[in-house]
Design an enzyme around this catalytic site. Structure first.
Site, PDB file in Angstrom:
ATOM      1  N   GLY A   1       0.582  -1.250  -0.190  1.00  0.00           N
ATOM      2  CA  GLY A   1      -0.033  -0.097   0.006  1.00  0.00           C
ATOM      3  C   GLY A   1       0.645   1.299   0.101  1.00  0.00           C
TER       4      GLY A   1
ATOM      5  N   VAL B   1      -0.560   7.625   0.543  1.00  0.00           N
ATOM      6  CA  VAL B   1      -0.042   8.835   1.035  1.00  0.00           C
ATOM      7  C   VAL B   1       0.819   8.150   2.484  1.00  0.00           C
ATOM      8  CG1 VAL B   1      -0.338  10.652   2.766  1.00  0.00           C
ATOM      9  CG2 VAL B   1      -1.902  10.349   0.617  1.00  0.00           C
TER      10      VAL B   1
ATOM     11  N   GLY C   1       1.697   4.902   3.433  1.00  0.00           N
ATOM     12  CA  GLY C   1       2.242   3.658   3.256  1.00  0.00           C
ATOM     13  C   GLY C   1       3.672   4.350   2.434  1.00  0.00           C
TER      14      GLY C   1
ATOM     15  N   THR D   1      -1.911  -1.420  -7.808  1.00  0.00           N
ATOM     16  CA  THR D   1      -1.523  -0.990  -8.769  1.00  0.00           C
ATOM     17  C   THR D   1      -0.233  -0.650  -8.922  1.00  0.00           C
ATOM     18  OG1 THR D   1      -3.705   0.337  -8.519  1.00  0.00           O
ATOM     19  CG2 THR D   1      -2.384   0.986 -10.369  1.00  0.00           C
TER      20      THR D   1
ATOM     21  N   SER E   1       0.364   7.446  14.418  1.00  0.00           N
ATOM     22  CA  SER E   1      -0.218   8.789  14.452  1.00  0.00           C
ATOM     23  C   SER E   1       0.829   9.503  14.045  1.00  0.00           C
ATOM     24  CB  SER E   1      -0.492   8.943  16.019  1.00  0.00           C
ATOM     25  OG  SER E   1      -1.019  10.459  15.763  1.00  0.00           O
ATOM     26  N   GLY E   2       0.367  10.794  13.641  1.00  0.00           N
ATOM     27  CA  GLY E   2       1.578  11.824  13.118  1.00  0.00           C
ATOM     28  C   GLY E   2       1.099  12.209  11.732  1.00  0.00           C
ATOM     29  N   GLY E   3       0.264  11.678  11.008  1.00  0.00           N
ATOM     30  CA  GLY E   3      -0.108  11.987   9.643  1.00  0.00           C
ATOM     31  C   GLY E   3       1.171  11.681   8.665  1.00  0.00           C
TER      32      GLY E   3
ATOM     33  N   LYS F   1      -4.956   3.969  19.945  1.00  0.00           N
ATOM     34  CA  LYS F   1      -4.971   5.000  18.614  1.00  0.00           C
ATOM     35  C   LYS F   1      -6.407   5.522  18.695  1.00  0.00           C
ATOM     36  CE  LYS F   1      -3.912   7.425  15.073  1.00  0.00           C
ATOM     37  NZ  LYS F   1      -4.262   7.381  13.953  1.00  0.00           N
TER      38      LYS F   1
ATOM     39  N   HIS G   1      -6.547   7.967  21.482  1.00  0.00           N
ATOM     40  CA  HIS G   1      -5.774   9.185  20.802  1.00  0.00           C
ATOM     41  C   HIS G   1      -6.329  10.257  20.121  1.00  0.00           C
ATOM     42  CE1 HIS G   1      -3.179  11.143  18.097  1.00  0.00           C
ATOM     43  NE2 HIS G   1      -2.102  11.216  18.859  1.00  0.00           N
ATOM     44  N   ASN G   2      -7.148   9.599  19.259  1.00  0.00           N
ATOM     45  CA  ASN G   2      -7.956  10.220  18.102  1.00  0.00           C
ATOM     46  C   ASN G   2      -9.108  11.185  18.927  1.00  0.00           C
ATOM     47  OD1 ASN G   2      -6.255   9.362  16.514  1.00  0.00           O
ATOM     48  ND2 ASN G   2      -7.523   9.076  14.825  1.00  0.00           N
TER      49      ASN G   2
ATOM     50  N   GLU H   1      -7.569  13.852  20.693  1.00  0.00           N
ATOM     51  CA  GLU H   1      -7.334  14.958  19.731  1.00  0.00           C
ATOM     52  C   GLU H   1      -8.577  15.782  19.236  1.00  0.00           C
ATOM     53  OE1 GLU H   1      -5.035  13.152  16.512  1.00  0.00           O
ATOM     54  OE2 GLU H   1      -6.445  14.398  14.982  1.00  0.00           O
ATOM     55  N   TYR H   2      -9.839  15.155  19.175  1.00  0.00           N
ATOM     56  CA  TYR H   2     -10.812  15.778  18.805  1.00  0.00           C
ATOM     57  C   TYR H   2     -11.352  16.871  19.907  1.00  0.00           C
ATOM     58  CZ  TYR H   2     -13.030  12.934  15.129  1.00  0.00           C
ATOM     59  OH  TYR H   2     -13.273  12.384  13.867  1.00  0.00           O
TER      60      TYR H   2
HETATM   61  P1  NDP Z   1      -4.447   6.580   0.441  1.00  0.00           P
HETATM   62  O1  NDP Z   1      -5.696   6.972   0.073  1.00  0.00           O
HETATM   63  O2  NDP Z   1      -3.198   7.550   0.144  1.00  0.00           O
HETATM   64  O3  NDP Z   1      -3.940   5.198  -0.535  1.00  0.00           O
HETATM   65  C1  NDP Z   1      -4.629   3.897  -0.400  1.00  0.00           C
HETATM   66  C2  NDP Z   1      -4.020   2.762  -0.484  1.00  0.00           C
HETATM   67  O4  NDP Z   1      -4.683   1.874  -0.438  1.00  0.00           O
HETATM   68  C3  NDP Z   1      -3.477   2.601  -2.028  1.00  0.00           C
HETATM   69  O5  NDP Z   1      -2.141   2.431  -1.937  1.00  0.00           O
HETATM   70  C4  NDP Z   1      -4.406   1.836  -2.679  1.00  0.00           C
HETATM   71  O6  NDP Z   1      -3.953   1.174  -3.590  1.00  0.00           O
HETATM   72  C5  NDP Z   1      -4.614   0.959  -1.476  1.00  0.00           C
HETATM   73  N1  NDP Z   1      -5.750   0.144  -1.590  1.00  0.00           N
HETATM   74  C6  NDP Z   1      -7.278   0.542  -1.536  1.00  0.00           C
HETATM   75  N2  NDP Z   1      -8.138  -0.386  -1.960  1.00  0.00           N
HETATM   76  C7  NDP Z   1      -7.262  -1.529  -1.892  1.00  0.00           C
HETATM   77  C8  NDP Z   1      -7.583  -2.786  -1.785  1.00  0.00           C
HETATM   78  N3  NDP Z   1      -9.090  -3.296  -1.885  1.00  0.00           N
HETATM   79  N4  NDP Z   1      -6.570  -3.797  -1.958  1.00  0.00           N
HETATM   80  C9  NDP Z   1      -5.487  -3.346  -1.938  1.00  0.00           C
HETATM   81  N5  NDP Z   1      -5.229  -2.098  -1.758  1.00  0.00           N
HETATM   82  C10 NDP Z   1      -5.978  -1.067  -1.788  1.00  0.00           C
HETATM   83  O7  NDP Z   1      -4.591   6.176   1.872  1.00  0.00           O
HETATM   84  P2  NDP Z   1      -3.843   6.459   3.096  1.00  0.00           P
HETATM   85  O8  NDP Z   1      -2.301   6.222   2.913  1.00  0.00           O
HETATM   86  O9  NDP Z   1      -4.216   8.316   3.496  1.00  0.00           O
HETATM   87  O10 NDP Z   1      -4.566   5.890   4.499  1.00  0.00           O
HETATM   88  C11 NDP Z   1      -4.013   4.551   4.462  1.00  0.00           C
HETATM   89  C12 NDP Z   1      -4.389   4.139   6.030  1.00  0.00           C
HETATM   90  O11 NDP Z   1      -3.713   4.931   6.916  1.00  0.00           O
HETATM   91  C13 NDP Z   1      -5.875   4.247   6.257  1.00  0.00           C
HETATM   92  O12 NDP Z   1      -6.654   3.390   7.184  1.00  0.00           O
HETATM   93  C14 NDP Z   1      -5.855   5.575   7.057  1.00  0.00           C
HETATM   94  O13 NDP Z   1      -7.062   5.538   7.837  1.00  0.00           O
HETATM   95  C15 NDP Z   1      -4.651   5.582   7.829  1.00  0.00           C
HETATM   96  N6  NDP Z   1      -4.169   6.923   8.399  1.00  0.00           N
HETATM   97  C16 NDP Z   1      -3.883   7.964   7.600  1.00  0.00           C
HETATM   98  C17 NDP Z   1      -3.430   8.927   7.863  1.00  0.00           C
HETATM   99  C18 NDP Z   1      -3.414  10.157   7.242  1.00  0.00           C
HETATM  100  O14 NDP Z   1      -2.917  11.403   7.705  1.00  0.00           O
HETATM  101  N7  NDP Z   1      -3.526  10.159   5.694  1.00  0.00           N
HETATM  102  C19 NDP Z   1      -2.880   9.179   9.363  1.00  0.00           C
HETATM  103  C20 NDP Z   1      -2.838   7.796  10.169  1.00  0.00           C
HETATM  104  C21 NDP Z   1      -3.562   6.825   9.759  1.00  0.00           C
HETATM  105  P3  NDP Z   1      -4.086   1.528  -5.280  1.00  0.00           P
HETATM  106  O15 NDP Z   1      -3.025   2.412  -5.459  1.00  0.00           O
HETATM  107  O16 NDP Z   1      -4.084   0.370  -6.065  1.00  0.00           O
HETATM  108  O17 NDP Z   1      -5.337   2.245  -5.350  1.00  0.00           O
END
Ligand code: NDP
Length: 475
Positions: A9, A12, A14, A34, A129-131, A183, A186-187, A190-191
């Protein structure tokens, strides 16, 4: 050389987490549904490429990782995680560990953990946590799972976590859903923290008629004192920023509708499930809901107008000092409530959550990071099983020093018609918590009257019902 860990994944969170892992000297295999995303990620990784093994198939990916394989899944929360796990499972071997690092509901985490029992595979639910920034340069990491699986990932996670005075902000907190539960709370905290800051901002803006930049000055000053924290720091920065199009303060041009993704709501639901009063967190979630009902609020203002505000306090400086102390007092209430929810859940789920450790790993990396959490760490270290944070010696003194200002601020806001639901609920919580003789004797009498529920007497006399006949007499 095989990778020390794998990650699926590259969105953002990952991609930033993967770069952080690589940068800290850990070899990592990466995969994304993808494949173009994986290619682009690798192409952009620059000098970190040597630490990254980009994989286009699951087979290639699994083979690239040293067994027992820890595999971080950082994808969209919910069903996608279950789907991804099903795809992975046939390729894994005894001892391999799937790690969900997204914002999962801890009840899903417990289910996923239990489903893998007897399969030879195991599961970690990991709150991060920490975005985006935290993921890239050091998040706070809350781990739940078996202790053995934690040992397999401890080194890598310690290397990538935020540090506070050189202490890593990562810890194993307990079995199955412990990490995701913490977590979630924590959130929730945060709220509440954000809502309280917004309420104080509202008083400064609408009660004292200060401009965004004047309010920024106030927050800048507070950030040097006991409120010193990431949220106060970014509040100042937000208030200072000018809109590039109009030159006006950016914040004045932003619609007053707050979004939410669910973790605040989960905190409130779980607080209720555990029978813990978490009024400040509830108020904060409710305030976001009301904020989103902009159209209804506009119609209502047409009907009611706004109440006539009190004149701004003559001694502005003293009032601003009151606001600072009020925010501290209310914040203590919100954190005390969050920790009380965790303490109840710890018993209910048999996690043995370490309160001082939780406060310790929140001191850096996460959104609520602050000096205040260092004080909570000390308070819980001295007294890990205390009933409530506010009765520890350090915090009871802080509450004694700040509850009068909170009372003055809430009174002023209420009499001026300025909404302060989170500040007021923290005050109401203190007032109820500190009063040995409350008014629930009347509720017990009413319950006995209409439902013969009985009550306990203060004098210990054994007479479980009141002299009101059958209660149904009034019909
Ligand atoms: P993004 O929307 O940036 O990325 C989503 C990812 O999920 C992509 O790699 C996508 O793959 C993959 N994906 C979606 N559906 C599937 C599926 N069915 N099978 C396999 N892969 C899939 O998400 P974020 O990085 O923002 O968030 C990821 C997680 O982290 C979430 O649980 C979010 O709540 C959590 N989180 C986010 C924070 C933030 O600040 N953004 C902070 C803390 C936690 P593809 O490229 O193929 O679409």
């Amino acid at each position: 050389e095989q990778a020390e860990i794998g990650l699926i994944g590259l969105g953002v969170m990952g991609s930033n987490l993967a770069l952080n892992i690589a940068e800290k000297g850990n070899k990592i295999a990466v995969f994304n549904r993808t494949p173009e995303v994986t290619k682009k990620f690798y192409a952009d990784a620059g000098e970190l490429q040597g630490q990254i093994i980009p994989c286009e198939t699951i087979e290639e990916f699994v083979a690239a990782i040293r067994p027992p394989r820890p595999i971080i899944i950082m994808i969209k929360a919910g069903d996608p995680v279950d789907q991804q796990m099903e795809i992975l499972k046939p390729h894994l071997e005894n001892g391999d560990i799937m790690i969900d690092a997204g914002n999962a509901n801890f009840r899903d985490t417990i289910r996923r953990f239990d489903n893998l029992k007897d399969s030879g595979l195991t599961f970690i639910g990991m709150g991060v946590s920490g975005g985006e920034e935290g993921a890239r340069h050091g998040p706070s990491i809350m781990v739940g799972g078996t202790e053995d699986s934690w040992k397999r990932v401890e080194k890598v996670l310690t290397s990538i976590s935020a540090k506070y005075d050189n202490e890593p902000c990562v810890a194993w907190l307990g079995n199955d859903g412990a990490g995701h539960f913490v977590k979630t709370i924590h959130n929730g905290i945060e709220y509440a923290d954000m809502q309280m800051i917004a309420e104080i901002y509202g008083i400064l803006r609408d009660g004292l008629n200060l401009s965004a930049s004047e309010i920024a000055d106030v927050f800048a000053e507070w950030n040097k004192g006991r409120l010193n924290s990431y949220l106060i720091e970014i509040t100042e920065k937000v208030l200072r920023a000018a809109d590039p199009i109009t030159g006006k303060p950016m914040v004045d041009l932003i619609l007053d509708k707050a979004g939410q993704k669910g973790t605040g709501k989960w905190s409130v639901i779980e607080a209720q499930n555990m029978g813990v009063a978490a009024t400040a967190i509830e108020a904060a979630v409710a305030a976001r809901i009301l904020s989103s009902q902009k159209d209804e609020r506009e119609s209502a203002e047409k009907i009611f107008g706004l109440p006539k505000a009190l004149a701004a306090p003559a001694d502005k400086k003293a009032f601003i000092a009151d606001l600072e102390n009020a925010l501290l007092a209310a914040k203590i209430g919100a954190y005390a409530q969050g920790f009380a929810v965790m303490s109840a859940a710890s018993k209910e789920f048999g996690w043995n959550l370490p309160m001082p450790t939780i406060a310790r790993i929140w001191r850096a990396g996460c959104i609520i990071r602050s000096q205040f959490l260092d004080e909570i760490t000390s308070a819980f270290t001295k007294d890990p099983h205390v009933a409530n944070l506010i009765v520890t010696p350090a915090f009871s003194q802080m509450v004694k020093d700040t509850d009068a200002p909170l009372r003055r601020v809430v009174s002023h806001a209420v009499l001026s018609g300025l909404p302060v639901p989170a500040l007021a609920s923290a005050l109401g919580y203190f007032d109820a918590y500190r009063r040995a003789r409350g008014s629930a004797n009347l509720i017990q009498a009413q319950r006995d009257f209409f439902g013969a529920h009985g009550f306990e007497r203060i004098d210990g006399v054994d007479k479980p019902h009141g002299p009101w006949g059958s209660g149904l007499d009034i019909f």
